[in-house]
Design an enzyme around this catalytic site. Sequence first.
Site, short mmCIF file in Angstrom:
data_model
loop_
_atom_site.label_atom_id
_atom_site.label_comp_id
_atom_site.label_asym_id
_atom_site.label_seq_id
_atom_site.Cartn_x
_atom_site.Cartn_y
_atom_site.Cartn_z
N ARG A 128 25.37 -51.86 13.54
CA ARG A 128 23.89 -52.59 13.51
C ARG A 128 23.18 -52.16 14.98
NH1 ARG A 128 26.00 -58.82 12.09
NH2 ARG A 128 26.86 -58.42 10.01
N CYS A 158 5.65 -42.45 14.98
CA CYS A 158 6.18 -41.45 14.07
C CYS A 158 7.80 -41.67 13.91
CB CYS A 158 6.09 -39.88 14.61
SG CYS A 158 4.45 -39.43 14.80
N ARG A 178 9.58 -40.86 10.45
CA ARG A 178 8.73 -40.73 9.14
C ARG A 178 8.06 -39.28 9.35
NH1 ARG A 178 3.52 -40.84 10.21
NH2 ARG A 178 2.66 -41.75 12.26
N SER A 179 7.71 -38.98 10.41
CA SER A 179 7.02 -37.67 10.46
C SER A 179 7.10 -37.00 11.94
CB SER A 179 5.41 -38.16 10.49
OG SER A 179 4.48 -37.07 10.73
N ASN A 180 7.01 -35.71 11.91
CA ASN A 180 7.70 -34.95 13.12
C ASN A 180 6.57 -33.86 13.11
OD1 ASN A 180 10.63 -34.51 14.90
ND2 ASN A 180 8.78 -35.05 15.50
N ASP A 181 6.04 -33.51 14.01
CA ASP A 181 5.35 -32.12 14.41
C ASP A 181 6.41 -31.23 15.21
OD1 ASP A 181 3.97 -29.99 15.66
OD2 ASP A 181 2.06 -31.37 16.22
N HIS A 219 6.82 -30.92 10.10
CA HIS A 219 5.53 -29.88 9.58
C HIS A 219 4.97 -29.28 11.21
CE1 HIS A 219 4.16 -34.07 10.73
NE2 HIS A 219 3.05 -33.33 11.36
N TYR A 221 0.94 -27.71 12.28
CA TYR A 221 -0.28 -27.47 12.08
C TYR A 221 -0.84 -26.19 11.97
CZ TYR A 221 -1.05 -32.67 11.89
OH TYR A 221 -0.83 -33.93 11.70
#
Length: 340
Positions: A128, A158, A178-181, A219, A221
């Site tokens: 936990r 993120c 959730r998201s990573n450059d 991802h 850009y």
Amino acid sequence: MEISGEGLDDILIELYRRLLDQGARNKGSRGETIEMLGVALRIAKPRARLSRSENRGKPFSALGEFFWYLTQSNRLDFIEPYIPDYRKEAVDGVVPGGYGPRLFAMRNGIDQVDSVIRLLRYKPSSKRAVIQLFNAEDIALDYPADLGTPFHHPETPCTISLQFHLRDGSLHMSVNMRSNDAVLGLPHDVFCFSMLQEMMARRLGVELGEYLHYVGSMHFYDDRHETLLEYLDEGYQRTFEMPEMPKGDPFEHVDALVAAEGRVRLKERVVAGELLPEPYWADILRMMQVFWSSGDEARLDELKAELQEPAYRAYIEGRRGARLKEPSPREPVDARRKPE
């Protein structure tokens, strides 16, 4: 997809190759991207958190972001000199998605770092030990019924969560994104979160375990395509591990580090070894001094000679031609609660 390696450079070089070979196009919040879904990274030596590459070796902005977390503040005036792009995410002088308050000073008064340390002391085998950074209110917004209506969504974290596993005397860490450059964000995330992991391991009196990093959307850009290719052209880098944090409680040094950074950014000449007698933390402060002395050749030479860790000296060369705009004075940071 899973990629394993000893350190950050091992991960980056394989990840970038796979993004180029297997990535698919997707429109991101800041433009077109090349993306892969469901990426898992495993770093066996989290102290190898700094790239040796001329292209990706960014210790100063990463240190600035980590210090920002430690201030427990999300004020723009602290982080903007290190990472100017944060001004795009600021609202009335603060960055709503900043991690400092979410880690140490939630609105309901919860210090999540402290809570996890207490939990693992009470029950070392716990599953936990989770710090939540992405909250329900980050997505609970009213969207326009007319899909053609322009809509600006405030920037949200993120990072979803950090989970700590104390197993066989070592503290492992799982970061869920959730998201990573992959070009800008990932090197900073690995640095900052693995530094926190090591601080917590030292506070608990255990060894540093593996660093695990899970990403829903990995991802880069389009405007970073050349940067990625330049990194790959450099080839494999020899693994470099930062020195081990000294035994004891690293959180005891936070107030002195943050206060010293405030003096350094105002161009006050301080002696790192006097403010922070422990060589490890004195070197961290010296690296901040290097950043704020950018372009001052004589001062950079002095700091290079003072650094105790020889590997840090290579990063100084990139600051010789750099110039910083005059920083705005930031509000002083009051003493913070430390995990007990």
